[in-house]
Write a protein that holds these residues in place. Structure first.
Motif, PDB file in Angstrom:
ATOM      1  N   GLU A   1      21.259  46.181  30.409  1.00  0.00           N
ATOM      2  CA  GLU A   1      19.841  46.483  30.223  1.00  0.00           C
ATOM      3  C   GLU A   1      19.322  47.361  31.337  1.00  0.00           C
ATOM      4  OE1 GLU A   1      17.415  43.421  28.843  1.00  0.00           O
ATOM      5  OE2 GLU A   1      18.650  43.558  27.035  1.00  0.00           O
ATOM      6  N   ASP A   2      19.803  47.063  32.512  1.00  0.00           N
ATOM      7  CA  ASP A   2      19.367  47.896  33.628  1.00  0.00           C
ATOM      8  C   ASP A   2      19.838  49.325  33.434  1.00  0.00           C
ATOM      9  OD1 ASP A   2      19.794  45.273  36.064  1.00  0.00           O
ATOM     10  OD2 ASP A   2      18.097  45.803  34.740  1.00  0.00           O
ATOM     11  N   ALA A   3      21.098  49.420  33.023  1.00  0.00           N
ATOM     12  CA  ALA A   3      21.637  50.766  32.819  1.00  0.00           C
ATOM     13  C   ALA A   3      20.836  51.510  31.757  1.00  0.00           C
ATOM     14  CB  ALA A   3      23.103  50.688  32.399  1.00  0.00           C
ATOM     15  N   GLY A   4      20.326  50.746  30.836  1.00  0.00           N
ATOM     16  CA  GLY A   4      19.571  51.371  29.745  1.00  0.00           C
ATOM     17  C   GLY A   4      18.234  51.907  30.207  1.00  0.00           C
ATOM     18  N   GLY A   5      17.863  51.673  31.422  1.00  0.00           N
ATOM     19  CA  GLY A   5      16.618  52.271  31.885  1.00  0.00           C
ATOM     20  C   GLY A   5      15.625  51.212  32.303  1.00  0.00           C
ATOM     21  N   GLY A   6      15.903  49.991  31.974  1.00  0.00           N
ATOM     22  CA  GLY A   6      15.066  48.897  32.424  1.00  0.00           C
ATOM     23  C   GLY A   6      13.645  48.937  31.925  1.00  0.00           C
ATOM     24  N   GLU A   7      13.434  49.549  30.825  1.00  0.00           N
ATOM     25  CA  GLU A   7      12.062  49.633  30.350  1.00  0.00           C
ATOM     26  C   GLU A   7      11.597  48.324  29.724  1.00  0.00           C
ATOM     27  OE1 GLU A   7      14.233  53.111  28.363  1.00  0.00           O
ATOM     28  OE2 GLU A   7      14.709  51.119  29.088  1.00  0.00           O
ATOM     29  N   GLU A   8      12.525  47.428  29.594  1.00  0.00           N
ATOM     30  CA  GLU A   8      12.186  46.293  28.751  1.00  0.00           C
ATOM     31  C   GLU A   8      11.266  45.290  29.410  1.00  0.00           C
ATOM     32  OE1 GLU A   8      15.490  44.611  26.847  1.00  0.00           O
ATOM     33  OE2 GLU A   8      16.326  46.571  26.323  1.00  0.00           O
TER      34      GLU A   8
ATOM     35  N   LYS B   1      31.009  48.097  27.941  1.00  0.00           N
ATOM     36  CA  LYS B   1      29.717  47.468  28.187  1.00  0.00           C
ATOM     37  C   LYS B   1      28.712  47.882  27.110  1.00  0.00           C
ATOM     38  CE  LYS B   1      28.404  51.130  31.366  1.00  0.00           C
ATOM     39  NZ  LYS B   1      27.750  51.466  32.600  1.00  0.00           N
ATOM     40  N   SER B   2      27.835  47.038  26.948  1.00  0.00           N
ATOM     41  CA  SER B   2      26.819  47.322  25.966  1.00  0.00           C
ATOM     42  C   SER B   2      25.632  46.455  26.298  1.00  0.00           C
ATOM     43  CB  SER B   2      27.351  46.989  24.573  1.00  0.00           C
ATOM     44  OG  SER B   2      26.378  47.304  23.619  1.00  0.00           O
ATOM     45  N   SER B   3      24.609  46.688  25.655  1.00  0.00           N
ATOM     46  CA  SER B   3      23.431  45.897  25.974  1.00  0.00           C
ATOM     47  C   SER B   3      23.378  44.684  25.069  1.00  0.00           C
ATOM     48  CB  SER B   3      22.176  46.720  25.758  1.00  0.00           C
ATOM     49  OG  SER B   3      21.912  46.781  24.377  1.00  0.00           O
ATOM     50  N   SER B   4      22.479  43.854  25.352  1.00  0.00           N
ATOM     51  CA  SER B   4      22.284  42.742  24.445  1.00  0.00           C
ATOM     52  C   SER B   4      21.648  43.291  23.186  1.00  0.00           C
ATOM     53  CB  SER B   4      21.329  41.728  25.072  1.00  0.00           C
ATOM     54  OG  SER B   4      20.044  42.282  25.107  1.00  0.00           O
TER      55      SER B   4
ATOM     56  N   LEU C   1      13.351  56.919  24.114  1.00  0.00           N
ATOM     57  CA  LEU C   1      14.775  57.226  23.997  1.00  0.00           C
ATOM     58  C   LEU C   1      14.984  58.719  23.751  1.00  0.00           C
ATOM     59  CD1 LEU C   1      15.822  54.154  21.867  1.00  0.00           C
ATOM     60  CD2 LEU C   1      16.723  54.722  24.133  1.00  0.00           C
ATOM     61  N   SER C   2      14.121  59.256  22.929  1.00  0.00           N
ATOM     62  CA  SER C   2      14.238  60.677  22.613  1.00  0.00           C
ATOM     63  C   SER C   2      14.106  61.523  23.861  1.00  0.00           C
ATOM     64  CB  SER C   2      13.150  61.094  21.619  1.00  0.00           C
ATOM     65  OG  SER C   2      13.325  60.407  20.407  1.00  0.00           O
TER      66      SER C   2
ATOM     67  N   GLU D   1      26.187  54.461  27.387  1.00  0.00           N
ATOM     68  CA  GLU D   1      26.546  54.101  26.019  1.00  0.00           C
ATOM     69  C   GLU D   1      25.423  53.300  25.387  1.00  0.00           C
ATOM     70  OE1 GLU D   1      29.405  54.550  24.239  1.00  0.00           O
ATOM     71  OE2 GLU D   1      31.031  54.947  25.642  1.00  0.00           O
ATOM     72  N   VAL D   2      24.792  52.508  26.204  1.00  0.00           N
ATOM     73  CA  VAL D   2      23.717  51.663  25.692  1.00  0.00           C
ATOM     74  C   VAL D   2      22.582  52.528  25.142  1.00  0.00           C
ATOM     75  CG1 VAL D   2      22.018  49.915  26.285  1.00  0.00           C
ATOM     76  CG2 VAL D   2      24.301  49.869  27.331  1.00  0.00           C
ATOM     77  N   THR D   3      22.244  53.544  25.915  1.00  0.00           N
ATOM     78  CA  THR D   3      21.176  54.420  25.445  1.00  0.00           C
ATOM     79  C   THR D   3      21.576  55.090  24.142  1.00  0.00           C
ATOM     80  OG1 THR D   3      20.712  54.834  27.754  1.00  0.00           O
ATOM     81  CG2 THR D   3      19.634  56.267  26.148  1.00  0.00           C
ATOM     82  N   LEU D   4      22.821  55.538  24.101  1.00  0.00           N
ATOM     83  CA  LEU D   4      23.288  56.183  22.868  1.00  0.00           C
ATOM     84  C   LEU D   4      23.142  55.228  21.701  1.00  0.00           C
ATOM     85  CD1 LEU D   4      26.529  58.041  24.071  1.00  0.00           C
ATOM     86  CD2 LEU D   4      24.276  59.024  23.585  1.00  0.00           C
ATOM     87  N   ASP D   5      23.579  54.020  21.921  1.00  0.00           N
ATOM     88  CA  ASP D   5      23.531  53.038  20.854  1.00  0.00           C
ATOM     89  C   ASP D   5      22.100  52.727  20.454  1.00  0.00           C
ATOM     90  OD1 ASP D   5      25.097  50.990  19.246  1.00  0.00           O
ATOM     91  OD2 ASP D   5      23.526  49.785  20.225  1.00  0.00           O
ATOM     92  N   LYS D   6      21.266  52.567  21.468  1.00  0.00           N
ATOM     93  CA  LYS D   6      19.875  52.250  21.163  1.00  0.00           C
ATOM     94  C   LYS D   6      19.210  53.394  20.408  1.00  0.00           C
ATOM     95  CE  LYS D   6      18.587  48.860  24.563  1.00  0.00           C
ATOM     96  NZ  LYS D   6      18.032  48.670  25.896  1.00  0.00           N
ATOM     97  N   PHE D   7      19.549  54.579  20.868  1.00  0.00           N
ATOM     98  CA  PHE D   7      18.955  55.720  20.195  1.00  0.00           C
ATOM     99  C   PHE D   7      19.409  55.766  18.731  1.00  0.00           C
ATOM    100  CE2 PHE D   7      19.240  60.260  18.971  1.00  0.00           C
ATOM    101  CZ  PHE D   7      17.882  60.500  18.887  1.00  0.00           C
ATOM    102  N   ALA D   8      20.711  55.564  18.545  1.00  0.00           N
ATOM    103  CA  ALA D   8      21.241  55.565  17.177  1.00  0.00           C
ATOM    104  C   ALA D   8      20.524  54.512  16.341  1.00  0.00           C
ATOM    105  CB  ALA D   8      22.749  55.315  17.202  1.00  0.00           C
TER     106      ALA D   8
END
Lengths: 700, 413
Positions: free
Chosen positions: A55-62, A10-13, A77-78, A98-105
């Motif tokens: 996106e939800d898994a990523g924290g839903g901040e969007e 899974k990954s985010s958009s 993210l930090s 994983e999404v957060t990791l990717d976004k952070f990267a």
């Protein structure tokens, strides 16, 4: 770690903007053809199908904001990453998507892209907090090490691990570039003696061989750094920046990469600094062929450059190393490596000079170099410090994340070896110079022996050899302490020389030997004169010259000693007596009434006439010959005249007083009494003037 | 005062000889037992010894050291040189002392030392070259450490590890190309490449450099590492130096040999050994303007001419091999660096992540080789450098001693 399942689960958009940005980054950050991007894109494409979940898994901040703005910012993210990292020590390790990791990267990549070209990216914030970029890179390094430290965990975040370590590598490449750029560009403003203009002046590649332009370097950048004032290579804020970058690279295990960049940059800067001082690398062959005048000025330049390196350049480098590198032992090892390269290069010239053909005139420059190296000893010892012992760890087996650290300890291990090598090279060069100086000084013997000319110096004047040698010895004695040291330590005496003769001062012994040889040589030369009086004058002149030189210089006087001077003075008096006897006892005998002039109370006029005639002739001869003799020492000249006048003039006056009356006034008196007492004094006053032309006879 | 020294210009032959004898005694006191044999016998023995030492280099009992142009072999080469030089020195100070002060041997000895001085610059250049190889090893070590060691041996190599290793190896390749360029062996091929990388340095701007050269992985950073300076002047050329050492080496004439009790041959022998050793060093180690064009031929009638010629030809053959022709040094380990890094670059090129199991194993195996090359370099470079230094110092010392001795005898004539 198990194999990573190829498609990401899974990954985010991902926005289009993000991936094109990523491509741009990939280009800018020198990414190679490795295909991780493809994998991620695949994952993204797949992820896009069921996007909302990610996106939800990523924290839903969007929220509902447009995509570009909907990316969670780096700060958010930090915070998440920090929380993840902070929680890892606990019993229940937190998880992260994983999404957060990717976004952070991605956010870190973006940060790097944005700071590209910005000058203040390494500047510390107002509150003293680390710059954003740096904090981001450090965070991703910590994250990478956390994710890879634990196999099981790594397996949980398959794609994330790759993504994070990949970005970390890019970040390291980025920091390395920055590190290099800072080292190269900032040094232009720093030390005036360093890298300035080097790359402009130097040809871009190694020698083509015969290209004559290669060895011609403009001298315009020379001299500016000549002052030996310790000047740090970089201003403090740059040093801080370098340290920050080094720490970052070290923390991620990029120790070798970091140190190599540093080492090469500083080696070249030091090299350029030496050139800035006018010091040019010369091969031994070149030095051997150089005419002495040219070499003499090269030596002066070398001395200046060496002193600068020891007093300012290398201490500056040492400070820099200790400030830039967090690991003290490593910083020291890097410095030792630098110092070794710089010193060995400079010592090469010294070796070359010590190897040139020996000649008397080289003694003083050789001694200057010797003293320079000797006197630099304490400073060198100070910056090389005590030998540190590091274990020679095997780098091949270093741990993965700290893969550079194995190499670091390898460097430390070899650094004590490098210190020892350098010290032994210094000692060797020093002894070579010492041997050379001692040998040159000993060669004086040969040059005295070789001087066996058959042509006497006209007028019994000071021989050029005496003049040359005494001035040479006087000058040499200004290096007395050094020469004594050199003779004690490096002189290889001939087998028949008594060990430790002359009170254990082999230099003094050698000097005395030279003086004795000179003395012997002069005695031999004095025998070239047919006239024994002139021999005496010659010996007197030369002996006097030697004594004057010795007395005029406390150093040489101290070596020669009072006893020797006294002995020479006695010799001088003897020469004087010899002269008096040879020239004047005969004259005085003419003026003596020895029972021939007055017989039984009657003056024998024919005898008297003969005596006057002989006296006149003798004075004539003396005036003619000895007026041409040379006594250039005024004191000696006047002593001689006074001593002659003191015996001859009273004797003549009294002779005149007694016998002048026996001649009839007029013709007879005129014929026999040609000189008055004053005339005689005047003649004596003009002796030893070096006037070769015979003087018009004086008549009363 | 030394009563024995003639005070006048006595030209009797005895005077210089006694003074030589004295210096020799003092120099030899602790080193060489006095030799009683005639110069002829000793000179012959020296030549045979040289032949043996060189012969040993061609065929060794120890297979590890027999490997022509390996680090171990190069160290043995230097050992052989040092032994030869020591025996040569003993010979000159021993039975040769009397003859060395007289023509024609004095001239021949002086000629030998002129050539030996040229070898000193070569020693320095070789030391620079070893420094360079040491720098290469650092990069190799990065790759080796990254690939060969993982916190968990079971974990497959990740993208970052491969990338990092590839970057180090790319830097390495560029450095080696750079040197080969500079070495002048290949000529122009990579010139433009080199200049392009240099350009940013000329501008002195890190930013500029980066934005102008952001091509493939690693090339951007290569210029960080380039151009370690040589300690010789820019115009210096190893090829020319070799020519100066070996060019016009005078084969002693029979009457010279006879007049010097065979010592003229001994000097010739030592000169030839000097040349072949210098030549082999330049062949093996990166040097400024490296080139092996110096022609060298010795007459067949010397006992050592066989081994010298074979050595010369074998190294020449090696330099002509297709895969070695463009190398920046024929040292075996340099070849291994090239092979290893090329192999690793090939197998990691266009890698898919995660690496398939067999690929991972392949990379690890290649990495293992890398580790071994690193280790042999690490073990061999420092001792070799010390030996090169020793060669330098011994040449200097021997030259000083002998020339001193000769000049002293001439000076007192």
């Amino acid at each position: 770690m198990d194999r990573i399942p190829i498609p990401a689960l899974k990954s985010s958009s991902f926005s289009l903007a993000a991936s094109s940005r990523e491509e741009k980054l990939a280009r800018n950050l020198s990414l190679g053809p490795i295909k991780l991007n493809e994998i991620i894109k695949d994952a993204r494409r797949e992820g896009e199908g069921d996007n909302a979940a990610g996106e939800d898994a990523g924290g839903g901040e969007e929220g509902g904001v447009p995509e570009e703005a909907s990316e969670p910012d780096l700060a958010a993210l930090s915070a998440e990453i920090d929380a993840f990292l902070a929680g890892r020590g606990g019993d229940a390790p937190p998880s992260i998507s994983e999404v957060t990791l990717d976004k952070f990267a991605s956010a870190v990549e973006q940060e790097m892209a944005q700071s590209e070209g910005a000058d203040d990216k390494w500047a510390t914030g107002e509150g003293g907090e680390a710059p954003t970029l740096l904090a981001a890179i450090r965070r991703i390094a910590a994250l990478a090490s956390a994710l890879t430290a634990n196999h099981a965990e790594g397996a949980t975040y398959t794609i994330g691990v790759h993504r994070v370590t990949g970005v970390l590598h890019r970040a390291m490449t980025f920091v390395e570039d920055e590190f290099h750029g800072t080292l190269e560009s900032a040094s232009h403003g720093g030390d005036p003696g360093s890298a300035t203009g080097r790359s402009m002046k130097r040809p871009p590649s190694f020698g083509h061989g015969g290209d004559p332009d290669r060895c011609v370097l403009p001298s315009s950048d020379g001299g500016s750094g000549a002052g030996a004032e310790p000047s740090p290579p970089f201003p403090p804020e740059i040093v801080d920046r370098l340290r920050t970058m080094a720490e970052t690279m070290f923390a991620a295990g990029y120790v070798t990469e970091c140190t190599q960049v540093f080492l090469v940059a500083r080696r070249n800067a030091l090299d350029a600094a030496m050139q800035g001082l006018g010091y040019e690398k010369a091969s031994i062959d070149d030095v051997a062929k150089m005419p002495w005048e040219a070499l003499e000025s090269e030596i002066a330049t070398w001395i200046k450059a060496f002193r600068h390196a020891v007093d300012a350049g290398l201490p500056g480098e040492r400070d820099l190393c200790s400030r830039v590198f967090p690991d003290e032992a490593l910083g020291r090892a890097i410095f030792v490596d630098l110092a070794r390269c710089a010193m060995l290069q400079m010592l090469n010239f010294t070796e070359a000079v010590a190897m040139t053909k020996r000649a008397a005139e080289k003694l003083f420059k050789v001694l200057d170099m010797y003293e320079t190296i000797r006197d630099a000893g304490p400073a060198i010892d100070a910056f090389l410090g005590a030998d540190s012992s590091g274990d020679d760890a095997d780098e091949g087996s270093g741990s993965g994340s700290g893969s550079g650290s194995g190499s670091a300890s390898d460097r430390i291990g070899s650094s004590s070896g490098a210190v020892a090598d350098l010290k032994s090279e210094l000692a060797s060069v020093r002894s070579r110079l010492g041997e050379s100086a001692a040998a040159i000084f000993c060669d004086l013997e040969c040059s005295i022996r070789a001087d066996a000319g058959k042509q006497p110096v006209p007028g019994g004047a000071v021989h050029p050899l005496t003049r040359y040698l005494m001035n040479y010895l006087k000058y040499a004695c200004e290096y007395k302490d050094t020469l004594e040291q050199v003779f004690r330590e490096y002189h290889r005496p001939d087998a028949d020389e008594p060990d430790g003769g002359e009170g254990g001062n082999p230099f003094a012994a050698q000097l005395m030997e030279v003086m004795e040889l000179l003395h012997g040589n002069l005695e031999a030369k004095s025998r070239l004169y047919k006239d024994p009086s002139l021999s005496s004058i010659f010996l007197m002149n030369n002996g006097r010259y030697m004594l004057q030189k010795i007395r005029g210089s406390p150093e040489i006087n101290a070596v020669v000693g009072e006893a020797w001077s006294r002995k020479r003075s006695t010799d001088l008096r003897q020469y004087h007596k010899n002269y008096q006897r040879e020239t004047w006892s005969r004259v005085l005998a003419l003026l003596r009434d020895d029972g021939v002039i007055t017989v039984k109370g009657h003056v024998q006029k024919p005898v008297l006439k003969e005596r006057f005639k002989q006296f006149n002739a003798a004075m004539d001869e003396i005036q003619r010959t000895q007026g041409a003799w040379v006594v250039s020492d005024e004191q000696l000249q006047s002593e001689l005249r006074v001593s002659i006048a003191a015996v001859v003039v009273p004797a003549y006056r009294s002779f005149l007083g007694r016998f002048a009356q026996h001649f009839s006034a007029g013709r007879q008196t005129e014929k026999y009494i040609k000189l008055s007492g004053e005339d005689l004094e005047a003649i004596i006053e003009e002796l030893f003037d070096g006037n070769a032309v015979s003087m018009p006879r004086r008549r009363t | 005062m030394r009563a024995a020294m003639p005070a006048t210009d006595s030209s009797s032959a005895a005077a210089p000889l006694t003074s030589i004898g004295r210096s020799i005694r003092s120099l030899r006191r602790d080193q060489i037992p006095p030799a009683a044999a005639s110069p002829d016998l000793e000179a012959d023995a020296f030549q045979r010894r040289a032949a043996d030492l060189l012969g040993d280099l061609l065929a060794s009992a120890d297979p590890a050291a027999a490997d022509l142009l390996s680090l171990a072999w190069t160290r043995r080469l230097l050992d052989a040189f040092l032994l030869c030089l020591e025996e040569f020195r003993a010979l000159l100070f021993g039975s040769g002392a009397a003859a060395a002060a007289r023509p024609p041997l004095d001239r021949l000895v002086a000629d030998f030392f002129d050539r030996a001085v040229k070898a000193l610059d070569l020693c320095n250049a070789v030391r620079d070259g070893l420094d360079l190889v040491r720098q290469w090893r650092k990069l190799l070590a990065v790759a080796a450490a990254v690939l060969a060691a993982s916190p968990d041996p079971a974990a497959p190599l990740g993208e970052a590890q491969i990338r990092r290793a590839r970057k180090a190896l790319t830097d390495l390749t560029i450095l080696m190309l750079d040197d080969r360029d500079g070495g002048g062996v290949v000529g122009q091929r990579n010139r433009s490449f080199g200049r392009c990388n240099k350009e940013p340095r000329a501008h002195g701007q890190g930013h500029h450099r980066r934005s102008s050269s952001g091509g493939s992985s690693g090339s951007g950073s290569s210029s960080h590492l380039r151009s370690l300076s040589w300690s010789v002047s820019r115009a210096w050329s190893a090829a020319r130096q070799l020519q100066a050492i070996g060019g016009g080496l005078p084969v002693p004439r029979p009457n010279d040999i006879a007049a010097t009790g065979g010592l003229a041959s001994a000097v010739y022998t030592m000169s030839a050994v000097l040349f072949i050793v210098a030549w082999a060093l330049v062949a093996a180690i990166p040097c400024q303007d490296r080139g092996l064009h110096a022609n060298f031929a010795v007459p067949r009638n010397f006992p050592w001419s066989g081994p010298v010629t074979t050595l010369y030809e074998r190294i020449l053959d090696e330099s002509k091999k297709k895969d070695r022709k463009n190398s920046c040094g024929l040292l075996k380990e340099i070849h291994q660096i090239e092979l290893c890094s090329r192999h690793l670059m090939e197998i990691t090129d266009a890698a898919e992540f995660p690496l398939p199991e067999e690929k991972d194993a392949e990379v690890r195996e290649a990495a293992h080789e890398l580790v071994q090359v690193c280790e042999s370099l690490k073990a061999g470079l420092d001792p070799l450098e010390r030996q090169v230094r020793e060669m330098f110092h011994r040449i200097v010392r021997t030259r000083t001693e002998i020339l001193d001795c000769l000049s002293r005898s001439n000076g007192t004539e």
